[in-house]
Scaffold this motif. Structure first.
Motif, mmCIF file in Angstrom:
data_model
loop_
_atom_site.group_PDB
_atom_site.id
_atom_site.type_symbol
_atom_site.label_atom_id
_atom_site.label_comp_id
_atom_site.label_asym_id
_atom_site.label_seq_id
_atom_site.Cartn_x
_atom_site.Cartn_y
_atom_site.Cartn_z
ATOM 1 N N MET A 194 67.490 -43.108 -23.253
ATOM 2 C CA MET A 194 66.129 -44.651 -22.642
ATOM 3 C C MET A 194 66.487 -45.319 -21.872
ATOM 4 N N PRO A 195 66.032 -44.851 -20.341
ATOM 5 C CA PRO A 195 66.956 -46.258 -18.849
ATOM 6 C C PRO A 195 66.663 -47.468 -19.486
ATOM 7 N N SER A 196 67.063 -47.874 -18.845
ATOM 8 C CA SER A 196 66.995 -49.281 -19.282
ATOM 9 C C SER A 196 67.443 -49.855 -17.598
ATOM 10 N N CYS A 197 67.126 -50.930 -17.534
ATOM 11 C CA CYS A 197 68.297 -51.964 -16.417
ATOM 12 C C CYS A 197 69.684 -52.003 -16.225
ATOM 13 N N CYS A 198 70.381 -51.561 -15.379
ATOM 14 C CA CYS A 198 71.849 -52.462 -15.423
ATOM 15 C C CYS A 198 72.266 -53.676 -14.860
ATOM 16 N N VAL A 199 71.741 -54.706 -14.533
ATOM 17 C CA VAL A 199 71.686 -55.454 -13.820
ATOM 18 C C VAL A 199 72.288 -56.331 -15.599
ATOM 19 N N PRO A 200 74.367 -57.003 -15.003
ATOM 20 C CA PRO A 200 74.758 -57.600 -16.218
ATOM 21 C C PRO A 200 74.124 -58.145 -17.488
ATOM 22 N N GLY A 201 73.736 -57.937 -18.624
ATOM 23 C CA GLY A 201 73.027 -59.118 -19.941
ATOM 24 C C GLY A 201 72.091 -58.882 -19.692
ATOM 25 N N CYS A 202 70.911 -58.039 -18.975
ATOM 26 C CA CYS A 202 69.611 -58.032 -19.030
ATOM 27 C C CYS A 202 69.518 -56.688 -20.091
ATOM 28 N N ASN A 203 68.612 -56.448 -20.856
ATOM 29 C CA ASN A 203 68.473 -55.246 -22.065
ATOM 30 C C ASN A 203 66.821 -55.313 -22.045
ATOM 31 N N SER A 204 66.519 -55.238 -20.905
ATOM 32 C CA SER A 204 65.159 -54.672 -20.787
ATOM 33 C C SER A 204 64.886 -53.201 -20.571
ATOM 34 N N SER A 205 64.051 -52.530 -20.789
ATOM 35 C CA SER A 205 64.390 -50.743 -21.207
ATOM 36 C C SER A 205 62.926 -50.541 -20.842
ATOM 37 N N GLN A 206 62.167 -48.951 -20.569
ATOM 38 C CA GLN A 206 61.038 -48.506 -20.304
ATOM 39 C C GLN A 206 59.930 -48.783 -21.415
ATOM 40 N N HIS A 207 60.625 -48.983 -22.046
ATOM 41 C CA HIS A 207 59.767 -48.538 -23.773
ATOM 42 C C HIS A 207 59.133 -50.370 -23.677
ATOM 43 N N ILE A 208 59.906 -51.260 -23.277
ATOM 44 C CA ILE A 208 58.647 -52.237 -23.769
ATOM 45 C C ILE A 208 57.898 -52.678 -22.931
ATOM 46 N N PRO A 209 56.932 -53.652 -23.193
ATOM 47 C CA PRO A 209 55.107 -53.654 -22.755
ATOM 48 C C PRO A 209 55.412 -54.518 -21.765
ATOM 49 N N GLY A 210 54.743 -54.287 -20.531
ATOM 50 C CA GLY A 210 55.583 -54.691 -19.383
ATOM 51 C C GLY A 210 56.557 -55.069 -18.170
ATOM 52 N N VAL A 211 57.534 -54.139 -18.831
ATOM 53 C CA VAL A 211 58.805 -53.899 -18.374
ATOM 54 C C VAL A 211 58.691 -52.527 -16.953
ATOM 55 N N SER A 212 58.772 -52.664 -16.156
ATOM 56 C CA SER A 212 59.107 -51.921 -14.991
ATOM 57 C C SER A 212 59.885 -51.340 -14.640
ATOM 58 N N LEU A 213 60.811 -50.246 -14.442
ATOM 59 C CA LEU A 213 62.172 -50.559 -13.303
ATOM 60 C C LEU A 213 61.851 -49.531 -12.416
ATOM 61 N N HIS A 214 63.183 -49.580 -11.593
ATOM 62 C CA HIS A 214 62.770 -49.356 -10.053
ATOM 63 C C HIS A 214 64.128 -49.097 -9.346
ATOM 64 N N ALA A 215 64.102 -48.326 -8.875
ATOM 65 C CA ALA A 215 65.541 -47.393 -8.421
ATOM 66 C C ALA A 215 66.293 -47.937 -7.448
ATOM 67 N N LEU A 216 66.734 -48.575 -7.442
ATOM 68 C CA LEU A 216 68.233 -49.281 -6.629
ATOM 69 C C LEU A 216 68.582 -48.827 -5.657
ATOM 70 N N PRO A 217 68.220 -48.591 -3.915
ATOM 71 C CA PRO A 217 68.196 -47.881 -2.573
ATOM 72 C C PRO A 217 69.228 -47.107 -3.180
ATOM 73 N N ALA A 218 69.375 -46.076 -2.499
ATOM 74 C CA ALA A 218 70.499 -45.233 -1.996
ATOM 75 C C ALA A 218 71.047 -45.143 -1.091
ATOM 76 N N ASN A 219 70.697 -46.127 -0.308
ATOM 77 C CA ASN A 219 71.319 -46.539 1.231
ATOM 78 C C ASN A 219 72.214 -47.554 0.814
ATOM 79 N N GLU A 220 73.330 -48.000 1.245
ATOM 80 C CA GLU A 220 73.843 -49.021 0.606
ATOM 81 C C GLU A 220 74.039 -50.181 1.724
ATOM 82 N N LEU A 221 73.464 -50.480 2.666
ATOM 83 C CA LEU A 221 73.101 -51.703 3.262
ATOM 84 C C LEU A 221 71.595 -52.666 2.522
#
Length: 70
Positions: free
Chosen positions: A1-28
């Motif tokens: 199950m996809p979840s947030c990768c920020v340390p200490g955050c337990n949010s996942s896509q199955h929690i109402p009101g939570v949306s997950l967004h991909a980090l850019p591939a470009n390093e800058l």
């Protein structure tokens, strides 16, 4: 199950009101995104939940879909 990768955050896509967004591939762009949410690095995955951004960081696209604009 996809979840947030920020340390200490337990949010996942199955929690109402939570949306997950991909980090850019470009390093800058990726560093700018991490700076905007106030973290130096992330763990594991490549998605960050909407709880780490402000409304102005998003643009609403057709069909009401949120798009991260950082």
């Amino acid at each position: 199950m996809p979840s947030c990768c920020v340390p200490g955050c337990n949010s996942s896509q199955h929690i109402p009101g939570v949306s997950l967004h991909a980090l850019p591939a470009n390093e800058l762009q990726r560093r700018a995104c991490l700076q905007a949410i106030g973290v130096d690095s992330v763990v594991g995955g490549k998605r960050v939940c909407n709880k780490h951004f402000v409304d102005s960081d998003f643009e609403y696209r057709w069909r009401g879909k949120l798009h991260l604009e950082i």
